[in-house]
Design a protein around this motif. Structure first.
Motif, short mmCIF file in Angstrom:
data_model
loop_
_atom_site.label_atom_id
_atom_site.label_comp_id
_atom_site.label_asym_id
_atom_site.label_seq_id
_atom_site.Cartn_x
_atom_site.Cartn_y
_atom_site.Cartn_z
N HIS A 96 0.99 -1.01 0.20
CA HIS A 96 -0.09 -0.07 0.17
C HIS A 96 0.91 1.42 0.27
O HIS A 96 1.92 1.62 0.76
N PRO A 97 1.01 1.89 -0.95
CA PRO A 97 2.07 3.63 -0.94
C PRO A 97 1.55 3.98 0.21
O PRO A 97 2.64 5.10 0.28
N ASP A 98 0.31 4.15 0.32
CA ASP A 98 0.61 4.99 2.05
C ASP A 98 -0.01 4.42 2.61
O ASP A 98 -1.08 4.50 3.65
N ALA A 99 1.01 4.14 3.32
CA ALA A 99 1.47 3.37 4.51
C ALA A 99 -0.02 4.16 5.85
O ALA A 99 0.16 3.20 6.75
N LEU A 100 0.65 5.71 5.67
CA LEU A 100 -0.21 6.46 6.93
C LEU A 100 -1.95 6.09 7.05
O LEU A 100 -2.16 5.81 7.85
N ALA A 101 -2.55 5.71 5.36
CA ALA A 101 -3.78 5.65 5.63
C ALA A 101 -4.20 4.34 6.09
O ALA A 101 -5.39 3.89 6.74
N THR A 102 -3.25 3.13 6.25
CA THR A 102 -3.63 2.20 6.76
C THR A 102 -3.13 1.38 8.82
O THR A 102 -2.84 0.24 9.18
N ALA A 103 -2.14 2.57 8.96
CA ALA A 103 -1.49 2.80 10.58
C ALA A 103 -2.15 2.83 11.31
O ALA A 103 -3.16 3.39 11.13
N ARG A 104 -2.39 1.94 12.75
CA ARG A 104 -2.97 1.18 13.58
C ARG A 104 -2.39 2.37 14.70
O ARG A 104 -1.19 2.85 15.10
N PRO A 105 -3.54 3.36 15.47
CA PRO A 105 -2.65 4.30 16.12
C PRO A 105 -2.07 3.37 17.27
O PRO A 105 -3.08 2.90 17.77
N ALA A 106 -0.68 4.46 18.02
CA ALA A 106 -0.19 3.96 19.65
C ALA A 106 0.24 5.08 19.69
O ALA A 106 -0.24 6.03 19.24
N ALA A 107 0.25 5.55 20.76
CA ALA A 107 1.23 6.07 22.29
C ALA A 107 1.86 5.10 23.23
O ALA A 107 2.25 4.58 22.93
N VAL A 108 3.18 5.82 22.88
CA VAL A 108 4.06 6.00 23.94
C VAL A 108 4.08 7.22 25.68
O VAL A 108 4.10 8.02 24.66
N LEU A 109 4.80 7.15 26.74
CA LEU A 109 5.55 7.98 27.67
C LEU A 109 6.55 7.61 27.33
O LEU A 109 7.29 6.95 27.40
N ILE A 110 7.06 8.88 27.24
CA ILE A 110 8.25 9.47 27.61
C ILE A 110 8.24 9.76 28.95
O ILE A 110 8.55 10.94 29.22
N PRO A 111 8.74 8.73 30.00
CA PRO A 111 8.79 9.02 31.32
C PRO A 111 10.13 9.97 31.53
O PRO A 111 11.27 9.26 31.73
N ALA A 112 10.24 11.09 31.65
CA ALA A 112 10.98 12.58 32.31
C ALA A 112 10.90 12.35 33.94
O ALA A 112 9.98 12.98 34.32
N ILE A 113 11.99 11.68 34.44
CA ILE A 113 12.52 11.33 35.70
C ILE A 113 12.34 13.03 36.10
O ILE A 113 13.06 13.04 35.97
N ALA A 114 11.65 13.72 37.17
CA ALA A 114 12.03 14.95 37.80
C ALA A 114 13.73 14.85 39.03
O ALA A 114 12.85 14.88 39.64
N ARG A 115 14.38 13.80 38.43
CA ARG A 115 15.61 13.82 39.56
C ARG A 115 16.16 15.39 39.45
O ARG A 115 16.15 16.21 38.67
N GLU A 116 17.35 15.58 39.88
CA GLU A 116 18.08 16.57 39.78
C GLU A 116 18.28 16.70 38.77
O GLU A 116 18.71 18.46 38.42
N THR A 117 19.05 16.25 38.03
CA THR A 117 19.25 16.29 36.68
C THR A 117 18.14 15.24 35.95
O THR A 117 18.34 13.89 36.49
N ILE A 118 17.28 15.63 35.22
CA ILE A 118 16.53 14.82 34.69
C ILE A 118 16.88 13.21 33.54
O ILE A 118 18.24 13.33 32.83
N THR A 119 16.30 12.12 33.98
CA THR A 119 16.87 11.18 32.93
C THR A 119 15.43 11.02 32.83
O THR A 119 14.33 10.81 32.96
N LEU A 120 16.23 9.75 31.43
CA LEU A 120 14.59 8.56 31.04
C LEU A 120 14.23 7.67 31.63
O LEU A 120 14.94 6.91 31.64
N LEU A 121 13.14 7.23 31.53
CA LEU A 121 12.98 6.09 31.79
C LEU A 121 12.63 4.96 31.08
O LEU A 121 11.90 4.83 30.23
N PHE A 122 13.28 3.54 30.49
CA PHE A 122 13.33 2.62 29.69
C PHE A 122 12.44 1.38 30.27
O PHE A 122 12.68 1.16 31.58
N THR A 123 11.66 0.32 29.27
CA THR A 123 11.72 -0.91 29.95
C THR A 123 12.61 -1.30 28.71
O THR A 123 12.83 -1.50 27.67
N GLN A 124 12.64 -2.51 29.25
CA GLN A 124 13.00 -3.57 28.99
C GLN A 124 12.14 -4.89 28.07
O GLN A 124 12.06 -5.49 29.13
N ARG A 125 11.33 -5.40 27.01
CA ARG A 125 9.88 -6.13 26.52
C ARG A 125 10.97 -7.94 27.32
O ARG A 125 12.04 -8.08 26.73
#
Length: 220
Positions: free
Chosen positions: A51-80
């Protein structure tokens, strides 16, 4: 946008990051056709799509980028976990496909983060969304940045999450740490962005989202 100075300690404090994110992400979002995707480094794969228009068939999803509010910011990741049918063992942000009852991408991201790592929505201050990211597996991901209470302790869902870890935001937003790699997948060489960190290898859509985050928030 004020250019990033890696030596500027304020840029990676909770106050500095919040100010930067709210300012950079307050405008209209670019059209999906101009957004980042798994096809950016693989134009020949995009050309061969049924399908030339991948956006037309793409399924919506979302992720959270957890910015941990430490003295200096860190990002939290998961390992599946290694037994999952898709993306087993890979490093990701908490998230998943949108459900009909989700009001918007923020609701999807918060629900998935609560299910995967036990993050209560009350501990998250949303700061905005990055450009939607199109994956080669047919998802259109909305990345939501959220400032997270540093008192939060992850409680992973053992069926989905094998581990969680944090990486300093200053490391992830340093363009010198972005690399290009390739792997042979199904007999085809696929190219992708990656950010090695110690014994962790952040790659694929997660690295692509981080690259977009750098472009939107910290690029001159």
């Amino acid at each position: 946008m004020i250019p990033l100075r890696l030596s500027d300690p304020h840029a990676f404090t909770p106050a500095g990051f919040r100010e930067r994110a709210l300012s950079a992400l307050s405008g209209p979002q670019p059209d999906d056709g101009d957004g980042p995707s798994d096809f950016d480094l693989n134009p020949e794969v995009a050309a061969a799509r049924p399908h030339p228009d991948a956006l037309a068939t793409a399924r919506p999803a979302a992720v959270l980028i957890p910015a941990i509010a430490r003295e200096t910011i860190t990002l939290l990741f998961t390992q599946r976990t290694n037994h999952l049918a898709a993306h087993a063992g890979q490093i990701a942000f908490p998230g998943g496909k949108a459900e009909p009852y989700d009001a918007d991408p923020l609701a999807t991201a918060l629900r998935e983060a609560h299910e995967e790592i036990g993050l209560e929505p009350s501990r998250v201050t949303p700061l905005g969304t990055l450009d939607r990211y199109l994956t080669g597996t047919g998802f259109r991901i909305t990345p939501v940045i959220g400032l997270v209470d540093p008192a939060f302790t992850p409680v992973p869902d053992v069926n989905e999450v094998a581990d969680t870890f944090e990486v300093p935001l200053s490391f992830l937003m340093d363009a010198r740490n972005f690399q290009r790699h390739s792997r042979n997948m199904g007999g085809v060489d696929r190219h992708f962005y990656a950010i090695p960190f110690g014994d962790r290898f952040i790659w694929g859509a997660t690295a692509g989202i981080l690259r977009n985050m750098h472009q939107r928030l910290f690029a001159p």
